[in-house]
Each structure stands twice: as C-alpha cells, then as structure tokens.
Design an enzyme around this catalytic site. Structure first.
Site, short mmCIF file in Angstrom:
data_model
loop_
_atom_site.label_atom_id
_atom_site.label_comp_id
_atom_site.label_asym_id
_atom_site.label_seq_id
_atom_site.Cartn_x
_atom_site.Cartn_y
_atom_site.Cartn_z
N HIS A 114 58.93 83.85 32.27
CA HIS A 114 58.06 83.73 32.89
C HIS A 114 57.44 83.81 34.09
O HIS A 114 57.86 84.57 34.90
CB HIS A 114 58.57 82.15 33.38
CG HIS A 114 59.56 81.46 34.64
ND1 HIS A 114 59.43 82.23 36.27
CD2 HIS A 114 60.85 82.13 34.46
CE1 HIS A 114 60.56 82.43 36.67
NE2 HIS A 114 61.36 82.28 36.00
N ASP A 144 55.43 82.91 36.87
CA ASP A 144 55.35 82.17 38.79
C ASP A 144 56.49 82.11 38.79
O ASP A 144 58.53 82.37 38.65
CB ASP A 144 55.14 80.29 37.34
CG ASP A 144 56.47 79.86 37.69
OD1 ASP A 144 57.44 80.57 36.02
OD2 ASP A 144 57.01 78.36 37.45
N ASP A 162 63.98 86.57 39.86
CA ASP A 162 63.27 85.25 39.47
C ASP A 162 61.85 84.92 39.16
O ASP A 162 61.23 84.23 39.66
CB ASP A 162 63.81 83.80 39.94
CG ASP A 162 63.68 83.03 39.14
OD1 ASP A 162 63.75 83.24 37.88
OD2 ASP A 162 64.07 81.94 40.06
N GLU A 192 57.68 77.48 35.35
CA GLU A 192 58.59 76.97 34.48
C GLU A 192 59.27 76.61 36.06
O GLU A 192 60.46 75.60 35.85
CB GLU A 192 59.49 78.41 34.00
CG GLU A 192 60.75 78.55 33.98
CD GLU A 192 61.86 78.48 34.35
OE1 GLU A 192 63.26 78.46 34.62
OE2 GLU A 192 61.98 78.78 35.82
N HIS A 216 65.07 83.04 44.46
CA HIS A 216 64.78 81.41 45.20
C HIS A 216 65.18 82.17 46.51
O HIS A 216 64.67 80.84 47.88
CB HIS A 216 64.57 80.09 45.17
CG HIS A 216 64.55 79.71 43.71
ND1 HIS A 216 65.07 78.58 43.65
CD2 HIS A 216 63.57 80.35 42.71
CE1 HIS A 216 64.29 78.51 41.71
NE2 HIS A 216 63.57 79.45 41.73
#
Length: 371
Positions: free
Chosen positions: A77, A79, A107, A137, A344
């Site tokens: 992904h 994003d 990520d 995602e 994150h």
C-alpha cells in the site's frame, strides 16, 4: 497520466531499493492523498516494456504476461498514517544499525520500494507476477484500494499465491488477526449539573464497561502451529455537551483483535457477549486469515526464506490484506522490511539490512527455476 516534472523515483531506482525507499517516503501520501505518489509509481512502471500497467483511481497494477503456469501477486500500500514531524526521510545510525528514518519507512514504503525495484528488474521471472500498489489501507476497510480493484476489475487480482510487503522483520509472518471496532453506548437523563439529582449521568454508567475491559483476559490461540494473541481494548470515549450539563449519552469505542480461528460472525458474537446488557454497534470489521503455509507455493517460499535467514515463520498480530486475498481463495503471507512494532511510531525507522534482505530473498525466489 502525464508526468510534467522529473520523476524522483526514476533517478532513485538506478541506485537500488535503499535509495528508492527514501524517494518513495519523501513523496508524502497520507491516506486520501496518494495521487502524487501513484502518479510517480505509474510513470516509473510504464518505462518497463515487460509490464502491462493499469491505473484505477490511485491504484497501480503492473503485470507480466509471459504465459507461465503460475502467477504470484505481490502487493503493497502507498498510504501512510499522518506525518509527525518525521519527513523528509533521513539516513541515520540507530542502535548501531544503518537505518532509513521517517514516516512510512516501516509501514510500508520500504516494502513498496523493494517491489518497485524488482518490478523493473525482473523481466523474465519464473512465475508471472502481478505487482499491486494501492491506496487507503490505513483507513476504513470500504475505502481500501485492493477492494476497489476487486470490485471493478477482479481479474487483475487473480493468482496462485500472494505476498504482502507489510513489515515483518524480513521474515515471513503468516496469516493475520482480524479486527473489529464497536461502539458501546450508555444513556442517561440530561440535567443542570447544579441539580444533578434530577438527571442520570451516562458517563458514570460507562464505568462498568471499563471494569469489564480491565478484567478481560485475552486469549492466545494456536492456529496451524502459530500462536496468535488476541486483545480487547477501549480506544476512545466520548460524552457530554457542556461543563454544566449532566450527560445523557456516552459512547465507548472498543477494538477487538481476534485470532484466525474465529469468523467475523463469531468475533461479533464474542464482543456482544462481553458487553451483554449494553447497546453494541459494530462500526468496522475485517476478517482474520489463517497462515496458509500449507499451500504448495507458500510452503516453497517459506522454505526458501528459512534457508536464507534461518528464521521460522511467525504470526502476524495486526490486520493486513492477506485476509483480503484469503477471502479470494489465494494463500498469502506477509514478508517485508522493518519492525512492525515501529509502524505508526513517531520514531519510525527501517534497517537498510532488512531492505536488502527482503530484496535478495524475493529476487532469488522469483528468479529460481525450481521455485
């Protein structure tokens, strides 16, 4: 799509996946803002004559069509979660390891960069390959780019085996936990706080919900030889309209992460049983996925990675799109650079050695005539 400016990915690609990781990270692409990165990815891939490139929204799918017996789908992904003063990326030494630091490095833009490098390089792979780069995602499941592709051109996602580039410390992580979010509601009677006895405080009534959560003992469930840890936690609480009003409504958001031994219906029933007596509203849910390592191609890939790294497959605790492929009947695993515990995180960083290891393992397996 017409690229009017120099594509930063093109120059970086000439220097390999580590340089490409920084270039991909430095194009900010918080969920909903993936267009610039999708444009750059599309432009880069259309330079490869061995690929057929399809653009659907901000999702880019590039396929080889060599007539091979089997097809591998490799997805990542585009994003990220919101930036937290951690862009542009930097090359840093952290805990004695050379790393790329910044939003998305774990990520999962390091994984995306590996995929892009290999998509350009592997013009004669042993299996046909579908490279998927997709948006949204990190937000609600109905926005997920893979879902959009499946609803519009499902034939683009057909395959015999899928690899998700989600961070996994450069080892295979099988399956994934499912996730379910629910809102637990308490109701009361509004009143002036100076005459609180005239009302019924909905926030106070939520205390029992928090007691149940505090007392809850999450299970660890073994599925196909891997141990999946569950969790049920409050992730938000809202209530009240003013500082002098007894609230008549309180809502507690809970998130249930459940093992792939449970179906969506079973997960929902479990949450409702924990909060029996309360109004429970399910607001988002996504299924778990079993490891799938007994599928022939998955087992072959796992053997190759184990021989290269000496590491056995581990469970994936977070939800990933392996579950989406599992619903399509395609066995899938997670395999990407970076420590998922740093996903994150404001200090998100990925060791360059992980990027190189994933690149080398994927290249060797996809090129090997006996894979």
């Amino acid at each position: 799509m017409h690229q009017h400016t120099t594509n930063p990915l093109t120059a970086a690609a000439a220097h390999g996946p580590i340089a490409l990781t920084r270039a991909v990270c430095d194009i900010e692409s918080v969920s909903g803002n993936e267009r610039e990165l999708a444009d750059a990815v599309e432009d880069l891939l259309t330079q490869a004559t061995h690929l057929t490139v399809t653009r659907i929204g901000n999702n880019v799918i590039a396929r080889t069509n060599l007539g091979r017996d089997r097809r591998v789908v490799i997805a990542g992904h585009l994003d990220t979660v919101p930036v937290a003063s951690n862009l542009p990326s930097e090359q840093r030494t952290i805990d004695g390891r050379e790393c790329i630091w910044g939003r998305g490095t774990v990520d999962m833009k390091a994984g995306v960069a590996v995929h892009l490098a290999l998509a350009l390089e592997l013009d004669n792979p042993h299996h046909d390959i579908t490279w998927c780069f997709y948006d949204n995602e990190e937000v609600d499941a109905h926005l997920n780019g893979l879902g959009v592709v499946h609803r519009t051109q499902p034939e683009l996602l057909t395959g015999d085996f899928a690899i998700l580039g989600e961070p996994s410390n450069a080892i295979i992580e099988g399956g994934c936990n499912g996730t379910l979010r629910a809102v637990i509601t308490t109701k009361g009677i509004a009143a002036h706080s100076a005459r609180s006895w005239m009302g019924d405080n909905a926030i106070h009534a939520a205390a029992d919900i928090l007691v149940r959560l505090s007392a809850y003992e999450p299970a660890t469930i073994t599925v196909d030889g891997l141990d999946y840890r569950e969790g049920l936690n409050a992730t938000g609480i809202t209530g009240g309209i003013a500082g002098n009003v007894i609230p008549d409504l309180c809502e507690v958001m809970v998130n249930y992460r459940y093992a792939p031994s449970r179906s969506l219906d079973e997960a929902e029933a479990h949450v409702r049983s924990v909060f029996h007596g309360y109004e429970v509203r399910i607001v988002d849910k996504a299924p778990a996925a079993r490891p799938g390592l007994d599928a022939p191609m998955a087992a072959d890939f796992a053997k190759a990675v184990r021989c290269a790294t000496g590491q056995q497959p581990a469970p994936k605790y977070g939800w990933t799109d392996v579950a989406r492929f599992a619903e399509l009947g395609i066995p899938a695993v997670n395999f990407g650079p970076g420590n998922p515990s740093l996903a994150h995180h404001d200090n998100e960083h990925c060791p360059t050695s992980d990027i190189t290891a994933v690149y080398n393992s994927l290249k060797a397996w996809l090129s090997a005539p006996n894979s």
